[in-house]
Design an enzyme around this catalytic site. Structure first.
Site, PDB file in Angstrom:
ATOM      1  CD  GLU A  43      -2.949   0.897   0.042  1.00 54.36           C
ATOM      2  OE1 GLU A  43      -2.878   1.696  -0.687  1.00 54.36           O
ATOM      3  OE2 GLU A  43      -3.768  -0.187   0.020  1.00 54.36           O
ATOM      4  CB  VAL A  46       0.636   3.676  -5.309  1.00 53.68           C
ATOM      5  CG1 VAL A  46       0.055   4.592  -6.029  1.00 53.68           C
ATOM      6  CG2 VAL A  46       1.466   2.489  -6.167  1.00 53.68           C
ATOM      7  CB  ILE A  50      -3.874   8.215  -0.789  1.00 59.22           C
ATOM      8  CG1 ILE A  50      -3.423   9.768  -0.460  1.00 59.22           C
ATOM      9  CG2 ILE A  50      -5.229   8.093  -1.473  1.00 59.22           C
ATOM     10  CD1 ILE A  50      -3.597  10.396  -1.867  1.00 59.22           C
ATOM     11  N   GLY A 101      13.208  18.740   2.252  1.00 56.23           N
ATOM     12  CA  GLY A 101      13.211  17.102   2.356  1.00 56.23           C
ATOM     13  C   GLY A 101      12.255  16.662   1.433  1.00 56.23           C
ATOM     14  CD  GLU A 104      15.443  11.031  -2.151  1.00 53.91           C
ATOM     15  OE1 GLU A 104      16.620  11.176  -1.729  1.00 53.91           O
ATOM     16  OE2 GLU A 104      14.571  10.409  -1.531  1.00 53.91           O
ATOM     17  CE  LYS A 119       5.074   7.392  -6.225  1.00 50.35           C
ATOM     18  NZ  LYS A 119       4.679   8.625  -5.640  1.00 50.35           N
TER      19      LYS A 119
END
Length: 354
Positions: A43, A46, A50, A101, A104, A119
């Site tokens: 879960e 992605v 949510i 943050g 990257e 995703k």
């Protein structure tokens, strides 16, 4: 992948947030899990907090999914929100995302659209039940978005967001695989569309199904809290199944918690993808140029929704064209012919529209 398969072959269920592995090796991993009578739950891979993976596998199981449209990368949504609301340029907004943050040190996977493509690949396989080839997803990022495009989009009543789209197309006959239109790219969204209001690092997925109609899932797409919520929920699901199996003195696989591929699917070729398009064209400020542009589009079967001159300076004009839905191949042919016109200096940008 090796660690996950080693755990599965040791009869251990796995919870992972690794979207890249599941997008590329999901079929192999799911097959091994089913063979060994264990589960792989992901879960958190992605949209962070949510819940979308389990709803596709369980809550929406009775539906035929028609289309999924989502803002599923928080980094790019944060950058585009800053560019739109504060008129900050791309690099300034990216640097802020890195300081906070959200991005990257090497932001390529996010800003070039690869994270969103991973995703939507996972969601596509879950929604339509067939294996797809991740590398075939037509993918564009936001790294070439100009502040001028943000400005013009706002003038025309749009917001620009990085969208991931997966849509069912026609099945030709019983033996053919299901054709899917899957792509990722920066897109103009009308301001009255609910996806246009998603700001910052939040994510949202609009799912269209039959018989449910349209639903939208919205919330934080990244961060320690949302990710932990999804990971621990998967662990609790496994615990619940374990208790049930202990009570039954058996360990059958729950088909709603596991996943199996059950049909053939394929992604349509990129030149066949149908979309509306936004093009910003820099031209000489000369009579008849809009007519010449219109003639080229018309000759190539591209219907124009609107064409407007938004800026003129030093003998240059900026013309924005929004097309009706058309195959990508027709647009590419038109672009080549446009750049051969003496009056056209540059096609400065091309974005999608919905």
């Amino acid at each position: 992948k090796e660690i996950i398969l080693k755990a599965i072959n040791s009869k251990k269920s796995v919870v992972t947030a690794n979207k890249a592995v599941m997008a590329r090796y999901g079929e192999e991993i799911h097959n091994e899990a089913n063979k060994n009578g264990v589960y792989v739950l992901f879960e958190a891979a992605v949209c962070g907090g949510i819940p979308i993976i389990e709803p596709l596998k369980r809550s929406l199981k009775s539906n035929e999914i028609k289309k999924m449209t989502g803002i599923i990368n928080g980094t790019t949504n944060f950058i585009l929100s800053k560019m739109s609301s504060e008129k900050a340029d791309y690099l300034e907004s990216l640097n802020l995302a890195q300081e906070l943050g959200y991005a990257e040190l090497d932001p390529s996977a996010d800003v070039k659209g690869h994270d969103a493509a991973d995703k939507i690949s996972i969601l596509t396989e879950l929604a339509y039940g067939g294996k797809i080839i991740r590398e075939q997803i037509d993918t564009e990022g936001i790294n070439n978005i100009d502040l001028k495009d943000i400005e013009y989009a706002n003038k025309l009543g749009f917001e620009i967001k990085l969208l991931a789209v997966s849509e069912r197309m026609e099945e030709i006959n019983q033996n053919e695989s299901l054709a899917l239109n899957v792509w990722v790219g920066p897109t103009l969204i009308p301001k009255n569309n609910p996806l246009a209001t998603i700001e910052g690092v939040n994510n949202a997925i609009l799912v269209e199904g039959d018989p449910i109609g349209k639903i939208m899932l919205y919330g934080p797409g990244a961060g320690s809290g949302p990710t932990a919520s999804s990971v621990v929920s998967d662990i609790l699901n496994l615990k619940s199944i374990s208790i049930q199996n202990d009570l039954k003195s058996a360990s059958p696989i729950d088909p709603l918690l596991s996943f199996s591929f059950w049909r053939n699917c394929h992604i349509v070729k990129s030149y066949k993808i149908r979309k509306k398009n936004y093009l910003r064209i820099i031209c000489k400020d000369s009579p008849g140029v809009i007519g010449h542009i219109g003639n080229i589009f018309g000759k190539n079967g591209v219907s124009i929704e609107s064409i407007v001159q938004l800026d003129a300076r030093e003998n240059e004009a900026e013309i924005v064209v929004i097309t009706h839905e058309v195959e990508k191949g027709n647009i590419e042919i038109s672009k080549k012919e446009l750049t051969s016109l003496d009056a056209v200096k540059l096609i400065a940008s091309q974005l999608n529209c919905i």
